[in-house]
Scaffold this motif. Structure first.
Motif, mmCIF file in Angstrom:
data_model
loop_
_atom_site.group_PDB
_atom_site.id
_atom_site.type_symbol
_atom_site.label_atom_id
_atom_site.label_comp_id
_atom_site.label_asym_id
_atom_site.label_seq_id
_atom_site.Cartn_x
_atom_site.Cartn_y
_atom_site.Cartn_z
ATOM 1 N N ASN A 88 1.493 3.489 3.292
ATOM 2 C CA ASN A 88 0.330 2.619 3.341
ATOM 3 C C ASN A 88 -0.320 2.762 4.712
ATOM 4 O O ASN A 88 0.274 2.379 5.721
ATOM 5 C CB ASN A 88 0.727 1.167 3.089
ATOM 6 N N GLU A 138 -2.504 1.118 6.093
ATOM 7 C CA GLU A 138 -2.829 -0.166 6.716
ATOM 8 C C GLU A 138 -1.606 -0.853 7.320
ATOM 9 O O GLU A 138 -1.759 -1.697 8.204
ATOM 10 C CB GLU A 138 -3.481 -1.093 5.669
ATOM 11 N N THR A 139 -0.420 -0.533 6.834
ATOM 12 C CA THR A 139 0.772 -1.261 7.290
ATOM 13 C C THR A 139 1.782 -0.391 8.031
ATOM 14 O O THR A 139 2.672 -0.936 8.692
ATOM 15 C CB THR A 139 1.477 -1.930 6.098
ATOM 16 N N PRO A 141 -3.287 4.047 -0.343
ATOM 17 C CA PRO A 141 -3.858 2.714 -0.105
ATOM 18 C C PRO A 141 -3.356 1.683 -1.103
ATOM 19 O O PRO A 141 -3.208 1.959 -2.290
ATOM 20 C CB PRO A 141 -5.366 2.954 -0.284
#
Length: 217
Positions: free
Chosen positions: A116, A118-119, A144
């Motif tokens: 991911n 984003e993380t 994503p």
């Protein structure tokens, strides 16, 4: 059916088993002479990895882009897939890749590391990329919306993790990469000159629409 072993010693046993079937004293193979002679517990040592998910996918079919497959797992790790496989010769994709192409790479014996963006911090992405770059039958891509920072896939197997330094990453790869007992097409190539690594078929996060191909069972 999923299997979630809870053996505390699983990683130790797996690491020992995955060093190969040779005799360290003589350097000679101690593997059984025939495939049928290999005990089931030696064919898939990944069952010893805590948290592993295992699911049977039988008789996978092919689709052609842009047809979608109604995968029931995210990321998917088996079933119907595109006729063209994602190149998996140690490729680190910088763009999310269409699921249907990635699943075909798994059919050929590859391990796919999804993360991911984003993380997972940049340092974690870099560490995983070093494990993958240039290594045959390894492939990596951003994913994503992934519900964990990292998810490892091989055919019929998945392991989601919070930490890219978790020793289960190596255990998963050692047990399943090109394991001829756990994927449908042993010996199939990971090279695919027709697959555009710089601009791969794009990942579509939307649910598969009506009329999509079934994933199979």
């Amino acid at each position: 059916m999923r299997i979630r072993p809870i053996l505390a010693a699983g990683l130790v046993l797996l690491a020992t088993a995955c060093t190969g079937g040779g005799d360290q004293a003589t350097g000679q193979s101690t593997a059984p002479a025939t495939e049928d002679a290999v005990p089931p517990e030696q064919r898939d040592r990944s069952v010893l990895i805590p948290g592993i998910e295992i699911k049977a996918y039988n008789d996978p079919q092919h689709v052609r882009a842009p047809q979608r497959v109604a995968y029931d797992e995210s990321p998917p790790f088996g079933g119907t897939h595109d006729a063209s496989w994602a190149a998996c010769t140690g490729v680190v994709y910088t763009k999310p890749v269409r699921n249907e192409n990635m699943v075909h790479a798994l059919e050929h014996g590859a391990v796919w590391i999804a993360y991911n963006p984003e993380t997972l911090p940049a340092a974690g992405v870099e560490a995983l990329a070093k494990r993958v770059t240039g290594v045959p039958y390894m492939v990596m891509s951003p994913y994503p919306g992934l519900d964990k920072p990292v998810s490892l896939q091989s055919w019929g197997h998945r392991l989601k993790l919070d930490d890219p330094a978790d020793p289960r990453v190596e255990a998963f790869v050692s047990a399943l990469k090109q394991n001829r007992y756990t994927h449908p097409e042993p010996g199939a190539p990971c090279e695919n000159p027709t697959f555009d690594q710089e601009n791969p078929p794009p990942f579509d996060p939307a649910p598969a629409p009506d009329g999509s191909a079934p994933v199979g069972s």
